[in-house]
Design an enzyme around this catalytic site. Structure first.
Site, PDB file in Angstrom:
ATOM      1  N   PRO A  11      64.906  20.697  34.227  1.00  0.00           N
ATOM      2  CA  PRO A  11      66.370  20.798  34.229  1.00  0.00           C
ATOM      3  C   PRO A  11      66.897  22.228  34.076  1.00  0.00           C
ATOM      4  O   PRO A  11      66.321  23.042  33.367  1.00  0.00           O
ATOM      5  CB  PRO A  11      66.787  19.951  33.018  1.00  0.00           C
ATOM      6  N   ASN A  12      67.992  22.446  34.778  1.00  0.00           N
ATOM      7  CA  ASN A  12      68.759  23.702  34.757  1.00  0.00           C
ATOM      8  C   ASN A  12      68.100  24.844  35.524  1.00  0.00           C
ATOM      9  O   ASN A  12      68.711  25.901  35.696  1.00  0.00           O
ATOM     10  CB  ASN A  12      69.066  24.147  33.314  1.00  0.00           C
ATOM     11  N   ARG A  19      72.061  31.600  35.509  1.00  0.00           N
ATOM     12  CA  ARG A  19      71.955  31.070  34.156  1.00  0.00           C
ATOM     13  C   ARG A  19      71.330  32.111  33.229  1.00  0.00           C
ATOM     14  O   ARG A  19      70.188  32.509  33.426  1.00  0.00           O
ATOM     15  CB  ARG A  19      71.038  29.838  34.232  1.00  0.00           C
ATOM     16  N   TYR A  24      66.506  34.902  31.842  1.00  0.00           N
ATOM     17  CA  TYR A  24      65.722  34.364  32.962  1.00  0.00           C
ATOM     18  C   TYR A  24      65.717  35.252  34.201  1.00  0.00           C
ATOM     19  O   TYR A  24      65.012  34.950  35.171  1.00  0.00           O
ATOM     20  CB  TYR A  24      66.234  32.961  33.325  1.00  0.00           C
ATOM     21  N   ASN A  75      56.960  23.901  35.259  1.00  0.00           N
ATOM     22  CA  ASN A  75      57.874  24.473  34.277  1.00  0.00           C
ATOM     23  C   ASN A  75      58.794  23.317  33.860  1.00  0.00           C
ATOM     24  O   ASN A  75      59.775  23.033  34.552  1.00  0.00           O
ATOM     25  CB  ASN A  75      58.692  25.627  34.856  1.00  0.00           C
ATOM     26  N   ALA A  78      63.575  22.389  29.430  1.00  0.00           N
ATOM     27  CA  ALA A  78      63.846  21.810  28.100  1.00  0.00           C
ATOM     28  C   ALA A  78      63.011  20.561  27.816  1.00  0.00           C
ATOM     29  O   ALA A  78      62.746  20.249  26.648  1.00  0.00           O
ATOM     30  CB  ALA A  78      65.328  21.494  27.972  1.00  0.00           C
ATOM     31  N   GLU A  99      50.990  25.059  32.717  1.00  0.00           N
ATOM     32  CA  GLU A  99      52.378  25.045  32.217  1.00  0.00           C
ATOM     33  C   GLU A  99      52.919  26.464  32.289  1.00  0.00           C
ATOM     34  O   GLU A  99      52.227  27.411  31.917  1.00  0.00           O
ATOM     35  CB  GLU A  99      52.355  24.556  30.763  1.00  0.00           C
ATOM     36  N   HIS A 101      56.425  29.095  31.647  1.00  0.00           N
ATOM     37  CA  HIS A 101      57.790  29.385  31.195  1.00  0.00           C
ATOM     38  C   HIS A 101      58.119  30.814  31.588  1.00  0.00           C
ATOM     39  O   HIS A 101      57.301  31.714  31.380  1.00  0.00           O
ATOM     40  CB  HIS A 101      57.901  29.232  29.674  1.00  0.00           C
ATOM     41  N   ARG A 108      61.595  32.949  20.834  1.00  0.00           N
ATOM     42  CA  ARG A 108      62.948  32.390  20.841  1.00  0.00           C
ATOM     43  C   ARG A 108      63.123  31.397  19.681  1.00  0.00           C
ATOM     44  O   ARG A 108      62.370  31.429  18.719  1.00  0.00           O
ATOM     45  CB  ARG A 108      63.218  31.771  22.213  1.00  0.00           C
TER      46      ARG A 108
HETATM   47  C1  DQA Z   1      61.955  27.652  30.011  1.00  0.00           C
HETATM   48  C2  DQA Z   1      62.021  27.722  28.472  1.00  0.00           C
HETATM   49  C3  DQA Z   1      62.621  26.457  27.896  1.00  0.00           C
HETATM   50  O1  DQA Z   1      62.670  26.531  26.475  1.00  0.00           O
HETATM   51  C4  DQA Z   1      64.047  26.277  28.409  1.00  0.00           C
HETATM   52  O2  DQA Z   1      64.584  25.061  27.947  1.00  0.00           O
HETATM   53  C5  DQA Z   1      64.144  26.382  29.883  1.00  0.00           C
HETATM   54  C6  DQA Z   1      63.312  27.340  30.604  1.00  0.00           C
HETATM   55  C7  DQA Z   1      61.470  28.981  30.629  1.00  0.00           C
HETATM   56  O3  DQA Z   1      61.129  28.950  31.801  1.00  0.00           O
HETATM   57  O4  DQA Z   1      61.458  30.013  29.955  1.00  0.00           O
HETATM   58  O5  DQA Z   1      64.990  25.734  30.494  1.00  0.00           O
HETATM   59  O6  DQA Z   1      61.032  26.647  30.363  1.00  0.00           O
END
Ligand code: DQA
Length: 148
Positions: A11-12, A19, A24, A75, A78, A99, A101, A108
């Protein structure tokens, strides 16, 4: 071993570039997909690249990958920190899982320090910005090559 890799985004991540760019960066998901497709061609991987804001859709793609894929790069965004369902789905998948990020989640908020997905992942990449996607693809290609 199949050279098909599912690259799944949670998501997002459709809002990358707009964003919180201080966290990011300014690259969009379309930029990432373009670069991943170029690298996948170089590594002789077939790529399915997906993003969803819906947990069930990510689970359905993992189920699809079970039947046909040689690896998953994910990825989970959240959902990393909340989703036992995505962990359970990944536990039904027998090939490599990486995985990734974009940000260094360990630098964080504390709630980002725990990952359900890490309980299954064969490797975790965090804090390398969008370059992490390239590193993850290289790793999954190596793991597929090693398995022959
Ligand atoms: C994320 C890190 C997560 O904590 C966050 O909720 C994201 C992006 C990253 O790519 O750094 O949406 O996965």
């Amino acid at each position: 071993m199949s050279r098909l890799v599912f690259l799944l985004n949670g998501p997002n991540l459709n809002l990358l570039g707009k964003r919180q760019p201080h966290i990011y960066g300014y690259e969009t998901l379309a930029d990432i997909e373009r670069d991943c497709r170029a690298l996948a061609a170089e590594l002789k991987l077939d790529l399915r690249f997906h993003q969803s804001n819906r947990e069930y859709e990510i689970i359905d793609w993992i189920h699809e990958a079970r039947e046909i894929a040689g690896g998953i790069v994910i990825n989970p965004a959240a959902f990393t920190h909340t989703s036992v369902a995505i962990l359970d789905a990944l536990n039904t998948f027998d090939a490599p899982v990486i995985e990734i990020h974009i940000s260094n989640v360990h630098k964080r908020e504390e709630f980002r320090h725990h990952s359900f997905v890490s309980l299954r992942a064969d490797g975790v990449i965090a804090g390398f910005g969008t370059q992490g996607y390239q590193l993850a693809l290289r790793r999954v290609a190596r793991l597929i090559d090693d398995k022959g």
